[in-house]
Design a protein around this motif. Structure first.
Motif, PDB file in Angstrom:
ATOM      1  N   PRO A 345      36.889   9.416  14.056  1.00 12.52           N
ATOM      2  CA  PRO A 345      35.918   8.645  13.285  1.00 12.52           C
ATOM      3  C   PRO A 345      34.677   8.298  14.096  1.00 12.52           C
ATOM      4  CG  PRO A 345      37.764   7.266  13.932  1.00 12.52           C
ATOM      5  CD  PRO A 345      38.135   8.666  14.286  1.00 12.52           C
ATOM      6  N   LEU A 346      34.807   8.305  15.423  1.00 15.31           N
ATOM      7  CA  LEU A 346      33.679   8.058  16.316  1.00 15.31           C
ATOM      8  C   LEU A 346      33.646   9.148  17.376  1.00 15.31           C
ATOM      9  CD1 LEU A 346      35.004   4.639  16.221  1.00 15.31           C
ATOM     10  CD2 LEU A 346      32.515   4.677  16.206  1.00 15.31           C
ATOM     11  N   ARG A 347      32.456   9.634  17.690  1.00 11.79           N
ATOM     12  CA  ARG A 347      32.284  10.682  18.697  1.00 11.79           C
ATOM     13  C   ARG A 347      31.731  10.044  19.968  1.00 11.79           C
ATOM     14  NH1 ARG A 347      31.726  15.198  15.200  1.00 11.79           N
ATOM     15  NH2 ARG A 347      32.728  14.619  13.242  1.00 11.79           N
ATOM     16  N   VAL A 348      32.288  10.378  21.095  1.00  5.87           N
ATOM     17  CA  VAL A 348      31.857   9.807  22.383  1.00  5.87           C
ATOM     18  C   VAL A 348      31.744  10.922  23.412  1.00  5.87           C
ATOM     19  CG1 VAL A 348      32.303   8.084  24.169  1.00  5.87           C
ATOM     20  CG2 VAL A 348      33.127   7.679  21.837  1.00  5.87           C
ATOM     21  N   ILE A 349      30.574  11.075  24.027  1.00  3.82           N
ATOM     22  CA  ILE A 349      30.393  12.040  25.110  1.00  3.82           C
ATOM     23  C   ILE A 349      29.443  11.461  26.152  1.00  3.82           C
ATOM     24  CG2 ILE A 349      30.750  14.031  23.581  1.00  3.82           C
ATOM     25  CD1 ILE A 349      27.716  14.541  23.760  1.00  3.82           C
ATOM     26  N   ILE A 350      29.470  12.037  27.344  1.00  5.37           N
ATOM     27  CA  ILE A 350      28.452  11.765  28.365  1.00  5.37           C
ATOM     28  C   ILE A 350      27.756  13.079  28.677  1.00  5.37           C
ATOM     29  CG2 ILE A 350      28.045  11.193  30.787  1.00  5.37           C
ATOM     30  CD1 ILE A 350      30.014   9.012  30.633  1.00  5.37           C
ATOM     31  N   THR A 351      26.456  13.046  28.677  1.00  7.28           N
ATOM     32  CA  THR A 351      25.677  14.244  28.955  1.00  7.28           C
ATOM     33  C   THR A 351      24.578  13.908  29.951  1.00  7.28           C
ATOM     34  OG1 THR A 351      24.465  16.067  27.908  1.00  7.28           O
ATOM     35  CG2 THR A 351      24.066  13.848  27.054  1.00  7.28           C
ATOM     36  N   ASN A 352      23.874  14.923  30.399  1.00  5.31           N
ATOM     37  CA  ASN A 352      22.773  14.712  31.337  1.00  5.31           C
ATOM     38  C   ASN A 352      21.474  14.523  30.582  1.00  5.31           C
ATOM     39  OD1 ASN A 352      24.398  15.028  33.659  1.00  5.31           O
ATOM     40  ND2 ASN A 352      24.230  17.255  33.516  1.00  5.31           N
ATOM     41  N   ARG A 353      20.707  13.561  31.020  1.00  2.00           N
ATOM     42  CA  ARG A 353      19.353  13.340  30.505  1.00  2.00           C
ATOM     43  C   ARG A 353      18.422  13.382  31.714  1.00  2.00           C
ATOM     44  NH1 ARG A 353      17.660   8.110  26.832  1.00  2.00           N
ATOM     45  NH2 ARG A 353      15.411   8.462  26.756  1.00  2.00           N
ATOM     46  N   GLY A 354      17.962  14.591  32.007  1.00  2.00           N
ATOM     47  CA  GLY A 354      17.244  14.780  33.259  1.00  2.00           C
ATOM     48  C   GLY A 354      18.216  14.593  34.397  1.00  2.00           C
ATOM     49  N   PRO A 355      17.846  13.797  35.401  1.00  2.00           N
ATOM     50  CA  PRO A 355      18.756  13.564  36.529  1.00  2.00           C
ATOM     51  C   PRO A 355      19.798  12.473  36.250  1.00  2.00           C
ATOM     52  CG  PRO A 355      16.678  12.450  36.923  1.00  2.00           C
ATOM     53  CD  PRO A 355      16.518  13.191  35.612  1.00  2.00           C
ATOM     54  N   ASP A 356      19.699  11.817  35.102  1.00  2.00           N
ATOM     55  CA  ASP A 356      20.541  10.665  34.811  1.00  2.00           C
ATOM     56  C   ASP A 356      21.683  11.015  33.852  1.00  2.00           C
ATOM     57  OD1 ASP A 356      18.838   8.892  36.311  1.00  2.00           O
ATOM     58  OD2 ASP A 356      17.421   8.973  34.625  1.00  2.00           O
ATOM     59  N   ALA A 357      22.666  10.113  33.782  1.00  2.00           N
ATOM     60  CA  ALA A 357      23.800  10.266  32.862  1.00  2.00           C
ATOM     61  C   ALA A 357      23.554   9.419  31.627  1.00  2.00           C
ATOM     62  CB  ALA A 357      25.099   9.844  33.553  1.00  2.00           C
ATOM     63  N   GLU A 358      23.785  10.004  30.462  1.00  2.00           N
ATOM     64  CA  GLU A 358      23.582   9.298  29.203  1.00  2.00           C
ATOM     65  C   GLU A 358      24.877   9.304  28.400  1.00  2.00           C
ATOM     66  OE1 GLU A 358      20.174   8.972  25.803  1.00  2.00           O
ATOM     67  OE2 GLU A 358      20.862  11.005  26.288  1.00  2.00           O
ATOM     68  N   LEU A 359      25.299   8.107  27.990  1.00  2.00           N
ATOM     69  CA  LEU A 359      26.463   7.951  27.117  1.00  2.00           C
ATOM     70  C   LEU A 359      25.981   7.986  25.673  1.00  2.00           C
ATOM     71  CD1 LEU A 359      29.513   7.167  26.695  1.00  2.00           C
ATOM     72  CD2 LEU A 359      28.727   4.794  26.686  1.00  2.00           C
ATOM     73  N   LEU A 360      26.609   8.846  24.868  1.00  2.00           N
ATOM     74  CA  LEU A 360      26.240   8.985  23.465  1.00  2.00           C
ATOM     75  C   LEU A 360      27.452   8.673  22.586  1.00  2.00           C
ATOM     76  CD1 LEU A 360      24.359  12.308  24.003  1.00  2.00           C
ATOM     77  CD2 LEU A 360      23.277  10.323  22.992  1.00  2.00           C
ATOM     78  N   VAL A 361      27.252   7.831  21.599  1.00  7.14           N
ATOM     79  CA  VAL A 361      28.294   7.472  20.641  1.00  7.14           C
ATOM     80  C   VAL A 361      27.715   7.672  19.250  1.00  7.14           C
ATOM     81  CG1 VAL A 361      29.832   5.662  19.790  1.00  7.14           C
ATOM     82  CG2 VAL A 361      29.275   5.771  22.224  1.00  7.14           C
ATOM     83  N   ALA A 362      28.470   8.326  18.376  1.00  9.67           N
ATOM     84  CA  ALA A 362      27.977   8.588  17.022  1.00  9.67           C
ATOM     85  C   ALA A 362      29.043   8.293  15.998  1.00  9.67           C
ATOM     86  CB  ALA A 362      27.516  10.041  16.892  1.00  9.67           C
ATOM     87  N   ASN A 363      28.631   7.791  14.853  1.00 11.92           N
ATOM     88  CA  ASN A 363      29.530   7.595  13.728  1.00 11.92           C
ATOM     89  C   ASN A 363      28.792   7.930  12.440  1.00 11.92           C
ATOM     90  OD1 ASN A 363      28.445   4.646  14.548  1.00 11.92           O
ATOM     91  ND2 ASN A 363      28.560   4.782  12.323  1.00 11.92           N
ATOM     92  N   PRO A 364      29.512   8.463  11.434  1.00 10.78           N
ATOM     93  CA  PRO A 364      28.858   8.807  10.176  1.00 10.78           C
ATOM     94  C   PRO A 364      28.406   7.573   9.414  1.00 10.78           C
ATOM     95  CG  PRO A 364      31.227   9.122  10.006  1.00 10.78           C
ATOM     96  CD  PRO A 364      30.942   8.815  11.441  1.00 10.78           C
TER      97      PRO A 364
END
Length: 440
Positions: A345-364
């Motif tokens: 029901p919720l999506r959670v990932i960590i990805t790169n945003r340039g040199p930094d780490a970005e936590l992304l959470v999404a829900n419909p």
């Protein structure tokens, strides 16, 4: 008129005497548990409308309550809902009278029901306010601010948080008032006073005003790269080995035990929808939200937990025109969506945003435009517990695969105990955030 079989089914599913519901004629009755640890019983007795159960469950989730079991029945005109709830969070701050008022506000009144002839009224637009404060940064600041908003029953519509190089933070919260009182000077002063209290000497300035054109500017579509959007939003199934899942293997095993079946043989007027799945916070909201988006009515049903954190949901449902769901394509479409909501029901990932780490959470987002409650609260709580500072944060809407999503973006501060470049550290963060969101 329902057949004798349907009448018997209603009787078997719901007996008010069995549940000890109050005989009061109030639309909403809240019966407090007799001792600590007992569930509280919420009874709703009002005219029916499609999606009412979803709206009720959303409010209950927004108030930090967990539904342990429930029963619902309707004759197509009047509905009777009983839900047993326990607090997920600190019950001392829970204002039960405000919960009752919010529940009453989504229930159709008798006059509204008959005058509009079952047509849902268009909700009045709620004014959006801008809460802007400038202060010195510290660990856990964003969660402390979010907790105050929650206690004040102020809903976050979108947010923009920016940290300056000298360790100061500028927070822009676009909020609405669930109590619809923020236009009054008393309510505004209460809000500013609460924030000055929690920020203390670190507060440089705190302003509250009606949002202007800047709100529309912050509603723009977020700039997610196609690869990140694919990873975050469009994967419908995943495995324990899939890097996109990034969940613990035991969690994955629990999540895979999802069963959705349809049976049109038990009732001449309704389709029986049976769901067996692992429990998670907001489970009933996710199921009813999906049915609401498909414009499906619930005639009666029972929700009850089984052993080892699994739930059985038995729902007798109809299409909006009163017919059963016999079309296999419609069944398959609904089945696929329900399984997706049960699996993640919720999506959670960590990805790169340039040199930094970005936590992304999404829900419909619901078709009505409402996002899931308390996501920002739970994510900031998880990061506070882990000792991770947030360099910047924002909430935006994004459309993918024909659905609208609410996307929470947190740029993580490298100056923390975690080596954010490490895969194991990133997995630990994702697991912590996901488990907090799921209530595990």
């Amino acid at each position: 008129m329902e057949s004798a079989l349907d009448v018997n089914l209603i009787g078997n599913f719901l007996d008010p005497r069995e549940m000890g519901a109050s005989g009061s004629e109030d639309t909403v009755v809240i019966e407090m548990g007799k001792k600590i640890g007992d569930a509280h019983v919420i009874t709703v007795n009002c005219p029916d409308r499609t999606g009412l159960g979803c709206d009720i469950c959303r409010i209950i989730l927004d108030f930090g309550l967990y539904i342990t079991k429930g029963d619902v029945t309707t004759d197509g005109v009047w509905c009777y809902i009983v839900l047993w709830v326990v607090p997920h969070y600190d019950t001392l701050r829970l204002r039960w009278s405000h919960l009752k008022n919010q529940l009453v506000s989504v229930c159709p009144s008798c006059s509204t029901y008959f005058v509009l002839n079952l047509m849902s009224p268009c909700p009045a637009s709620t004014p959006v306010y801008l809460l802007k404060f400038f202060c010195l940064d510290r660990n856990g600041l964003l969660h402390d601010v979010t907790q105050v908003l929650t206690e004040l029953e102020l809903s976050i519509q979108t947010v923009k948080v920016t940290t300056t190089p000298d360790g100061r933070v500028l927070d822009l919260f676009f909020i609405t008032d669930n109590m619809d009182l923020l236009h009054t000077e008393k309510r505004q002063e209460e809000t500013r006073g609460k924030f000055r209290s929690v920020l203390g000497e670190s507060c440089i300035s705190c302003e509250l005003q009606l949002a202007g054109p800047e709100y529309e500017c912050h509603q723009n579509v977020p700039s997610l790269s196609p690869a990140v959007a694919e990873e975050l939003l469009t994967s419908e199934q995943f495995t324990a080995e899939d890097n996109r899942a990034q969940v613990l293997s035991d969690d994955m095993t629990k999540l895979k035990n999802v069963s959705v079946t349809f049976d049109n043989s038990l009732s001449p007027a309704n389709t029986l929808l049976q769901i067996q799945c692992v429990d998670h916070r907001g489970l009933l909201y996710d199921v009813l939200r999906t049915l609401k988006d498909f414009d499906i009515k619930i005639s009666y049903g029972r929700f009850s937990p089984q052993t080892q954190g699994h739930w059985d949901l038995d729902l007798f449902i109809q299409l909006k025109d009163g017919n059963k769901i016999v079309d296999l394509d419609k069944q398959n479409s609904l089945c696929s969506r329900l399984k997706a909501e049960m699996l993640h029901p919720l999506r959670v990932i960590i990805t790169n945003r340039g040199p930094d780490a970005e936590l992304l959470v999404a829900n419909p987002v619901e078709l009505s435009g409402k996002g899931r409650p308390r996501v920002f609260y739970d994510v900031t709580l998880s990061l506070k517990v882990l000792g991770i500072c947030i360099f910047s944060a924002e909430i935006r809407r994004y459309t993918a695969s024909g659905r609208e999503w609410e996307v929470y973006r947190f740029l993580l501060d490298e100056n923390c105990l975690f080596q954010l470049g490490s895969a194991s550290a990133r997995n630990e963060i994702v697991n912590k955030v996901r488990r907090t969101l799921m209530g595990w």
